[in-house]
Design an enzyme around this catalytic site. Sequence first.
Site, short mmCIF file in Angstrom:
data_model
loop_
_atom_site.label_atom_id
_atom_site.label_comp_id
_atom_site.label_asym_id
_atom_site.label_seq_id
_atom_site.Cartn_x
_atom_site.Cartn_y
_atom_site.Cartn_z
N HIS A 293 2.91 6.14 0.05
CA HIS A 293 3.79 7.01 -0.63
C HIS A 293 4.68 8.25 0.30
O HIS A 293 4.38 7.94 1.49
CB HIS A 293 3.10 8.21 -1.70
CG HIS A 293 2.45 7.56 -2.62
ND1 HIS A 293 2.82 6.89 -3.78
CD2 HIS A 293 1.02 7.14 -3.02
CE1 HIS A 293 2.10 6.56 -4.49
NE2 HIS A 293 0.86 6.64 -4.02
N CYS B 8 1.44 1.45 -3.96
CA CYS B 8 0.23 1.83 -4.41
C CYS B 8 -0.19 1.21 -5.85
O CYS B 8 -0.45 -0.14 -5.81
CB CYS B 8 0.17 3.44 -4.52
SG CYS B 8 -1.55 3.88 -4.58
N ARG C 35 -11.88 8.43 -2.63
CA ARG C 35 -10.36 8.33 -2.80
C ARG C 35 -9.98 8.88 -1.36
O ARG C 35 -9.96 9.54 -0.71
CB ARG C 35 -10.10 9.48 -3.69
CG ARG C 35 -8.42 9.55 -3.91
CD ARG C 35 -8.22 10.47 -5.25
NE ARG C 35 -8.37 9.45 -6.22
CZ ARG C 35 -7.37 8.60 -6.71
NH1 ARG C 35 -6.14 8.50 -6.17
NH2 ARG C 35 -7.38 7.89 -7.74
N1 GLN Z 1 -4.87 4.27 -9.59
C1 GLN Z 1 -4.81 3.41 -8.50
C2 GLN Z 1 -5.66 4.13 -7.57
O1 GLN Z 1 -6.22 5.12 -7.45
C3 GLN Z 1 -3.23 3.85 -7.62
C4 GLN Z 1 -3.01 5.34 -7.35
C5 GLN Z 1 -1.55 5.30 -7.03
O2 GLN Z 1 -0.69 4.74 -7.35
N2 GLN Z 1 -1.37 6.43 -6.25
O3 GLN Z 1 -5.84 3.13 -6.54
#
Ligand code: GLN
Length: 244
Positions: A195, A95, A129
Site C-alpha cells: 500500500h 493486498c 498481522r
Molecule cells: N483482509 C486481508 C488481510 O488482512 C487484506 C487486507 C488489506 O487489503 N490490507 O490479509
Amino acid sequence: MANLKLKLVHLYPLFLNIYGDIGNVKVLKQRCEWRGIDLEIEQLNIGDTLAEGTDIFFIGGGQDRQQVEVSEEIQNHKSLLIDEYNKNAVFLGICGGYQLMGEYYQPHDAKRLEGIGILDAYTVAGSTRFIGNVTAQTDFLEEENTLVGFENHSGLTYLQGDTVPMAQVIVGNGNNGQDRTEGARSKNAFGTYLHGSFLPKNPHFADYLIKLALQKRYNDIIELEPLDDTLELKAHEVVLNKAY
Ligand code: GLN
C-alpha cells in the site's frame, strides 16, 4: 504521443480502497496525461456490467468483510477477466484485491473466498498481522529496480505453478514472512501487498505498467517520454530500507 488511448477499469472502488489505493489509478492517469496519452477510467461496482476491451484493471485492498462481497460478485465477471488476462491486459491488485486475483483466500473461521485465479496463488489467514514498511527488489525493472510501500495484512500468500514473485523482500514480510517473496506476476498480471499508495513512490513501475498496456493495445513497443521524477524518487528514497 498523439492520439494514444488506453482504457482502465477500477474494480470495486467502493469496497476495496483501503489506505487510499485509488492513488494508484490517479498516478496512472496523470503519467499518461503528461505524455498526451488519453487514459479513460471506468469503475466496476456491484451489479455493473463489464465489457471487453480493457487495457488495465486495478483492484485495491480491503478488510475481510469487503472481500466477501467482492469475492461473490467478481465471479460474475471471472471468465471475461480471464479472457482479458489471456489477451495480455495489465492487472494490478493490492493486498486484498491481490488475494482475490489468486485461487482463493481462506479467512479465519469463515467460508473460503473464491478468487478469479489469474494468479496461481492461494492465501490463508495468518495469526500475525504484518504492519510496516517494505523494501523489495525486482529483477525486471531497468533503472531503479527496488519497490517500496507499506504492508498491513494477516493473509499469507503462497505462489504456485508459473506464477512468480514480483520481487524479493529486503525489508519487511511480503507474501508470507517465510519465503522472502513479495507480490506475484503472471503474464501482465501483478499483485502486491504494498500500500502507500504504491505507485506514487514507484514511478518506474507505473511507467512499466503503462508501457505493457500500450504494447498490448497497439501491439508495438512504445517508449515513454521521460518525466522529472525528482519528487517521486525522493519519496521512494525516504521509504527505501526504512527500518520495519
Ligand atoms: N483482509 C486481508 C488481510 O488482512 C487484506 C487486507 C488489506 O487489503 N490490507 O490479509
